[in-house]
Design a protein around this motif. Sequence first.
Motif, PDB file in Angstrom:
ATOM      1  N   ASN A 179     -41.435 -76.697   4.414  1.00  0.00           N
ATOM      2  CA  ASN A 179     -40.418 -77.508   4.523  1.00  0.00           C
ATOM      3  C   ASN A 179     -39.505 -77.404   6.150  1.00  0.00           C
ATOM      4  O   ASN A 179     -38.581 -78.033   6.300  1.00  0.00           O
ATOM      5  CB  ASN A 179     -39.092 -77.160   3.316  1.00  0.00           C
ATOM      6  N   ALA A 180     -39.729 -76.624   7.274  1.00  0.00           N
ATOM      7  CA  ALA A 180     -39.337 -76.642   8.261  1.00  0.00           C
ATOM      8  C   ALA A 180     -39.882 -76.339   9.407  1.00  0.00           C
ATOM      9  O   ALA A 180     -41.404 -76.296   9.295  1.00  0.00           O
ATOM     10  CB  ALA A 180     -38.490 -75.157   8.130  1.00  0.00           C
ATOM     11  N   ASP A 181     -40.122 -76.274  10.374  1.00  0.00           N
ATOM     12  CA  ASP A 181     -40.639 -75.992  12.072  1.00  0.00           C
ATOM     13  C   ASP A 181     -40.745 -74.809  11.804  1.00  0.00           C
ATOM     14  O   ASP A 181     -40.893 -74.118  12.817  1.00  0.00           O
ATOM     15  CB  ASP A 181     -39.730 -77.048  12.893  1.00  0.00           C
ATOM     16  N   SER A 182     -39.266 -74.335  11.914  1.00  0.00           N
ATOM     17  CA  SER A 182     -39.026 -72.422  12.093  1.00  0.00           C
ATOM     18  C   SER A 182     -37.931 -72.128  11.157  1.00  0.00           C
ATOM     19  O   SER A 182     -37.555 -72.888  10.562  1.00  0.00           O
ATOM     20  CB  SER A 182     -38.237 -72.525  13.339  1.00  0.00           C
ATOM     21  N   VAL A 183     -38.178 -70.493  11.366  1.00  0.00           N
ATOM     22  CA  VAL A 183     -37.393 -69.784  10.284  1.00  0.00           C
ATOM     23  C   VAL A 183     -36.820 -68.828  10.964  1.00  0.00           C
ATOM     24  O   VAL A 183     -37.446 -67.897  11.037  1.00  0.00           O
ATOM     25  CB  VAL A 183     -38.284 -69.543   8.706  1.00  0.00           C
ATOM     26  N   SER A 184     -35.444 -69.132  10.741  1.00  0.00           N
ATOM     27  CA  SER A 184     -34.405 -67.430  10.703  1.00  0.00           C
ATOM     28  C   SER A 184     -34.437 -66.772   9.786  1.00  0.00           C
ATOM     29  O   SER A 184     -33.775 -67.517   8.849  1.00  0.00           O
ATOM     30  CB  SER A 184     -33.167 -67.809  11.970  1.00  0.00           C
ATOM     31  N   GLY A 185     -34.666 -64.753   9.658  1.00  0.00           N
ATOM     32  CA  GLY A 185     -34.434 -64.443   8.571  1.00  0.00           C
ATOM     33  C   GLY A 185     -32.847 -63.544   8.795  1.00  0.00           C
ATOM     34  O   GLY A 185     -32.722 -64.031   9.460  1.00  0.00           O
ATOM     35  N   LEU A 186     -32.527 -62.896   7.923  1.00  0.00           N
ATOM     36  CA  LEU A 186     -31.046 -61.951   8.137  1.00  0.00           C
ATOM     37  C   LEU A 186     -32.236 -60.335   7.499  1.00  0.00           C
ATOM     38  O   LEU A 186     -32.523 -60.129   8.234  1.00  0.00           O
ATOM     39  CB  LEU A 186     -30.872 -62.405   6.324  1.00  0.00           C
ATOM     40  N   SER A 206     -34.057 -64.459  17.207  1.00  0.00           N
ATOM     41  CA  SER A 206     -36.068 -63.754  17.383  1.00  0.00           C
ATOM     42  C   SER A 206     -36.067 -62.455  16.999  1.00  0.00           C
ATOM     43  O   SER A 206     -37.212 -61.430  17.005  1.00  0.00           O
ATOM     44  CB  SER A 206     -35.990 -63.696  19.201  1.00  0.00           C
ATOM     45  N   ALA A 207     -34.627 -61.798  16.261  1.00  0.00           N
ATOM     46  CA  ALA A 207     -34.763 -60.469  16.427  1.00  0.00           C
ATOM     47  C   ALA A 207     -35.337 -60.621  14.528  1.00  0.00           C
ATOM     48  O   ALA A 207     -36.279 -59.160  14.764  1.00  0.00           O
ATOM     49  CB  ALA A 207     -33.796 -60.044  15.917  1.00  0.00           C
ATOM     50  N   VAL A 208     -35.742 -61.749  14.332  1.00  0.00           N
ATOM     51  CA  VAL A 208     -36.708 -61.555  12.976  1.00  0.00           C
ATOM     52  C   VAL A 208     -36.565 -63.230  11.870  1.00  0.00           C
ATOM     53  O   VAL A 208     -35.600 -63.541  12.200  1.00  0.00           O
ATOM     54  CB  VAL A 208     -35.613 -60.519  11.882  1.00  0.00           C
ATOM     55  N   ALA A 209     -37.669 -64.053  12.888  1.00  0.00           N
ATOM     56  CA  ALA A 209     -37.550 -65.630  13.208  1.00  0.00           C
ATOM     57  C   ALA A 209     -38.887 -65.482  12.991  1.00  0.00           C
ATOM     58  O   ALA A 209     -40.143 -64.921  14.291  1.00  0.00           O
ATOM     59  CB  ALA A 209     -36.220 -65.939  13.404  1.00  0.00           C
ATOM     60  N   GLY A 210     -39.568 -66.631  13.320  1.00  0.00           N
ATOM     61  CA  GLY A 210     -41.352 -67.146  12.886  1.00  0.00           C
ATOM     62  C   GLY A 210     -40.844 -68.583  13.101  1.00  0.00           C
ATOM     63  O   GLY A 210     -39.771 -69.999  12.847  1.00  0.00           O
ATOM     64  N   ILE A 211     -41.982 -69.406  13.574  1.00  0.00           N
ATOM     65  CA  ILE A 211     -41.568 -69.981  14.145  1.00  0.00           C
ATOM     66  C   ILE A 211     -43.566 -71.179  14.144  1.00  0.00           C
ATOM     67  O   ILE A 211     -44.429 -70.122  14.579  1.00  0.00           O
ATOM     68  CB  ILE A 211     -41.952 -70.659  15.640  1.00  0.00           C
ATOM     69  N   ARG A 212     -43.605 -72.315  13.764  1.00  0.00           N
ATOM     70  CA  ARG A 212     -44.910 -73.398  14.099  1.00  0.00           C
ATOM     71  C   ARG A 212     -45.476 -72.710  15.450  1.00  0.00           C
ATOM     72  O   ARG A 212     -44.706 -73.260  16.303  1.00  0.00           O
ATOM     73  CB  ARG A 212     -45.362 -74.038  13.520  1.00  0.00           C
ATOM     74  N   ALA A 213     -46.499 -72.447  15.636  1.00  0.00           N
ATOM     75  CA  ALA A 213     -46.969 -71.926  17.300  1.00  0.00           C
ATOM     76  C   ALA A 213     -47.184 -73.614  17.530  1.00  0.00           C
ATOM     77  O   ALA A 213     -46.777 -73.440  19.023  1.00  0.00           O
ATOM     78  CB  ALA A 213     -48.359 -71.444  16.476  1.00  0.00           C
ATOM     79  N   ASN A 214     -47.551 -74.393  17.305  1.00  0.00           N
ATOM     80  CA  ASN A 214     -47.472 -75.437  18.119  1.00  0.00           C
ATOM     81  C   ASN A 214     -46.016 -75.853  18.041  1.00  0.00           C
ATOM     82  O   ASN A 214     -46.379 -76.504  19.567  1.00  0.00           O
ATOM     83  CB  ASN A 214     -48.290 -77.190  17.530  1.00  0.00           C
ATOM     84  N   ILE A 215     -45.132 -75.680  17.525  1.00  0.00           N
ATOM     85  CA  ILE A 215     -44.183 -75.628  17.701  1.00  0.00           C
ATOM     86  C   ILE A 215     -42.864 -75.606  19.182  1.00  0.00           C
ATOM     87  O   ILE A 215     -43.062 -75.908  19.693  1.00  0.00           O
ATOM     88  CB  ILE A 215     -42.974 -76.176  16.952  1.00  0.00           C
ATOM     89  N   PHE A 216     -43.805 -73.298  19.022  1.00  0.00           N
ATOM     90  CA  PHE A 216     -42.918 -73.815  20.422  1.00  0.00           C
ATOM     91  C   PHE A 216     -44.069 -72.952  21.330  1.00  0.00           C
ATOM     92  O   PHE A 216     -43.054 -73.707  22.198  1.00  0.00           O
ATOM     93  CB  PHE A 216     -44.126 -71.773  19.595  1.00  0.00           C
ATOM     94  N   LYS A 217     -45.449 -74.034  21.373  1.00  0.00           N
ATOM     95  CA  LYS A 217     -45.818 -74.357  22.375  1.00  0.00           C
ATOM     96  C   LYS A 217     -45.357 -75.772  22.936  1.00  0.00           C
ATOM     97  O   LYS A 217     -44.972 -75.883  24.244  1.00  0.00           O
ATOM     98  CB  LYS A 217     -47.584 -74.192  21.879  1.00  0.00           C
ATOM     99  N   ASN A 247     -35.029 -82.587  17.499  1.00  0.00           N
ATOM    100  CA  ASN A 247     -35.071 -82.870  16.089  1.00  0.00           C
ATOM    101  C   ASN A 247     -36.141 -81.672  15.337  1.00  0.00           C
ATOM    102  O   ASN A 247     -36.457 -82.203  14.026  1.00  0.00           O
ATOM    103  CB  ASN A 247     -35.498 -84.255  15.910  1.00  0.00           C
ATOM    104  N   PHE A 248     -36.545 -80.303  15.523  1.00  0.00           N
ATOM    105  CA  PHE A 248     -37.108 -79.460  15.175  1.00  0.00           C
ATOM    106  C   PHE A 248     -36.172 -78.762  13.884  1.00  0.00           C
ATOM    107  O   PHE A 248     -35.260 -78.229  14.429  1.00  0.00           O
ATOM    108  CB  PHE A 248     -37.805 -78.332  16.024  1.00  0.00           C
ATOM    109  N   ARG A 249     -36.583 -78.267  12.940  1.00  0.00           N
ATOM    110  CA  ARG A 249     -35.837 -77.976  11.652  1.00  0.00           C
ATOM    111  C   ARG A 249     -36.014 -76.557  11.881  1.00  0.00           C
ATOM    112  O   ARG A 249     -36.734 -75.869  11.207  1.00  0.00           O
ATOM    113  CB  ARG A 249     -36.416 -78.574  10.523  1.00  0.00           C
ATOM    114  N   ILE A 250     -34.469 -75.713  12.259  1.00  0.00           N
ATOM    115  CA  ILE A 250     -34.694 -74.280  11.605  1.00  0.00           C
ATOM    116  C   ILE A 250     -33.546 -74.233  10.653  1.00  0.00           C
ATOM    117  O   ILE A 250     -33.311 -74.555  10.262  1.00  0.00           O
ATOM    118  CB  ILE A 250     -33.984 -74.041  13.063  1.00  0.00           C
TER     119      ILE A 250
END
Length: 232
Positions: A110-117, A153-164, A192-195
């Motif tokens: 339900n998001a474009d990217s996710v930051s972890g902890l 970015s120490a622990v985070a992921g993103i959709r490849a197409n959004i990163f590009k 308007n990309f959701r983190i």
Amino acid sequence: MEMISVIIPCYNSSFTIRNCILSVINTGYKPMEIIVVDDASTDNSLDIVKELCNKYNDLLRIIEIKNNGGPARARNEGARFANGDYYFFLDSDTIMLNNTLANFIRSISNADSVSGLYHWQPINNSFVAWYQALLKHSLYLQEGVFEYDVFNSAVAGIRANIFKKSGGFCEDLPWGMDYENEEFGYRLTKNNFRIVISPKTIVNHNFPDAKETIKTYFNRVSSWVKFFFIRK
């Protein structure tokens, strides 16, 4: 099933890089590839990664940068060679938990990217490390999943197409202060990309000692103040 490319920038990380890589492999997540970008290390980090590449050549590969340019450039270089549907960025001084990538996939639905902890328990056993780990973990854990404007970015992921689409990390900023994370998150949310913060996407972290921590935070303040006024 969609593939995750785990991208790890590495610079003089001989004390931590082996355990970091093995922790990702031990998650057993499939399909996955691990890309380590050696940023002109002067210790034996490169030898350690090459040794692991020989053993896990179906999962792991290394990209060598000849001139040190900082983590933003290293991450961008790793993404340039990545084949995954998602890019998951991981610092070389972390250890991934077994369910980290599975929780990331659930959170990003339900998001474009996710930051972890960072986990509440640090890798290194010192007062400063325990203080930082417990403080940072408790501050975010109580909120649950919520929208955020920094890409950690120490622990985070993103959709490849959004990163590009976003153009990746800015390589012109002074590195060593994590300012590229603030700037990248700002660009993502501005477009308007959701983190979101995911309290279940967790890694253990090897925190710097007191002297290095004070120096780092002192240097970061100047950049964060500038960034605050830019955003205003």
